[in-house]
Design a protein around this motif. Structure first.
Motif, PDB file in Angstrom:
ATOM      1  N   ALA A   2      12.607   2.068  -3.416  1.00 25.21           N
ATOM      2  CA  ALA A   2      12.435   1.666  -2.026  1.00 25.21           C
ATOM      3  C   ALA A   2      11.629   0.373  -1.934  1.00 25.21           C
ATOM      4  O   ALA A   2      10.661   0.186  -2.669  1.00 25.21           O
ATOM      5  N   ARG A   3      12.067  -0.490  -1.034  1.00 23.38           N
ATOM      6  CA  ARG A   3      11.350  -1.744  -0.827  1.00 23.38           C
ATOM      7  C   ARG A   3      10.172  -1.513   0.111  1.00 23.38           C
ATOM      8  O   ARG A   3      10.258  -0.744   1.049  1.00 23.38           O
ATOM      9  N   THR A   4       9.089  -2.197  -0.158  1.00 23.00           N
ATOM     10  CA  THR A   4       7.914  -2.119   0.694  1.00 23.00           C
ATOM     11  C   THR A   4       8.073  -3.114   1.836  1.00 23.00           C
ATOM     12  O   THR A   4       8.441  -4.260   1.615  1.00 23.00           O
ATOM     13  N   ILE A   5       7.816  -2.655   3.047  1.00 23.45           N
ATOM     14  CA  ILE A   5       7.891  -3.519   4.218  1.00 23.45           C
ATOM     15  C   ILE A   5       6.499  -4.094   4.471  1.00 23.45           C
ATOM     16  O   ILE A   5       5.537  -3.351   4.669  1.00 23.45           O
ATOM     17  N   THR A   6       6.382  -5.395   4.444  1.00 24.32           N
ATOM     18  CA  THR A   6       5.111  -6.052   4.708  1.00 24.32           C
ATOM     19  C   THR A   6       5.011  -6.348   6.199  1.00 24.32           C
ATOM     20  O   THR A   6       5.824  -7.103   6.739  1.00 24.32           O
ATOM     21  N   THR A  31       8.511  -4.646  11.450  1.00 22.69           N
ATOM     22  CA  THR A  31       7.772  -4.534  10.191  1.00 22.69           C
ATOM     23  C   THR A  31       6.506  -3.705  10.353  1.00 22.69           C
ATOM     24  O   THR A  31       6.131  -2.971   9.444  1.00 22.69           O
ATOM     25  N   GLN A  32       5.853  -3.785  11.513  1.00 23.40           N
ATOM     26  CA  GLN A  32       4.652  -2.980  11.722  1.00 23.40           C
ATOM     27  C   GLN A  32       4.981  -1.492  11.824  1.00 23.40           C
ATOM     28  O   GLN A  32       4.131  -0.651  11.568  1.00 23.40           O
ATOM     29  N   GLY A  34       7.237  -0.258   9.882  1.00 22.06           N
ATOM     30  CA  GLY A  34       7.706   0.074   8.543  1.00 22.06           C
ATOM     31  C   GLY A  34       9.210   0.250   8.456  1.00 22.06           C
ATOM     32  O   GLY A  34       9.707   0.915   7.539  1.00 22.06           O
ATOM     33  N   ARG A  36      12.997  -0.940   7.761  1.00 24.65           N
ATOM     34  CA  ARG A  36      13.856  -1.939   7.126  1.00 24.65           C
ATOM     35  C   ARG A  36      14.814  -2.449   8.187  1.00 24.65           C
ATOM     36  O   ARG A  36      15.087  -1.769   9.183  1.00 24.65           O
TER      37      ARG A  36
END
Length: 97
Positions: A2-6, A31-32, A34, A36
């Motif tokens: 899983a990709r991390t959402i910044t 993004t806040q 989380g 995608r």
């Protein structure tokens, strides 16, 4: 994997005058939370391409109805006020917090 959402911070000014400024708010909210981009697009009922275009300030195919649906689904409140009262309205809103 899983990709991390910044999370992206909100734009400094609360007014929106361009599609790019609206897109910056949309990206910040997404993004806040989380989300995608593909999950947010599904939540909003739009394509990934459309949401990506909006977030990047490229309005192709983004009508007002879709922009308002995206804003609503991601929790962005929009306020329409005459420009002649904008400063006064913003000042009143700041004092209410």
């Amino acid at each position: 994997m899983a990709r991390t959402i910044t999370p992206t911070s909100f734009p400094e000014k609360p007014t929106i005058a361009t599609v790019a400024e609206f897109g910056a708010f949309v990206r910040s909210l997404r993004t806040q939370q989380g989300l995608r981009i593909d999950d947010a697009a599904a939540l909003c009922g739009v394509s990934v391409a459309l949401l990506s275009a909006l977030e990047n300030g490229k309005p192709r195919g983004v009508g007002l109805d879709k922009a308002l649906r995206i804003a609503d689904q991601l929790g962005l409140a929009l306020l329409a006020v005459p420009r002649t009262t904008l400063r006064e309205t913003l000042a009143r809103l700041e004092h209410r917090e």
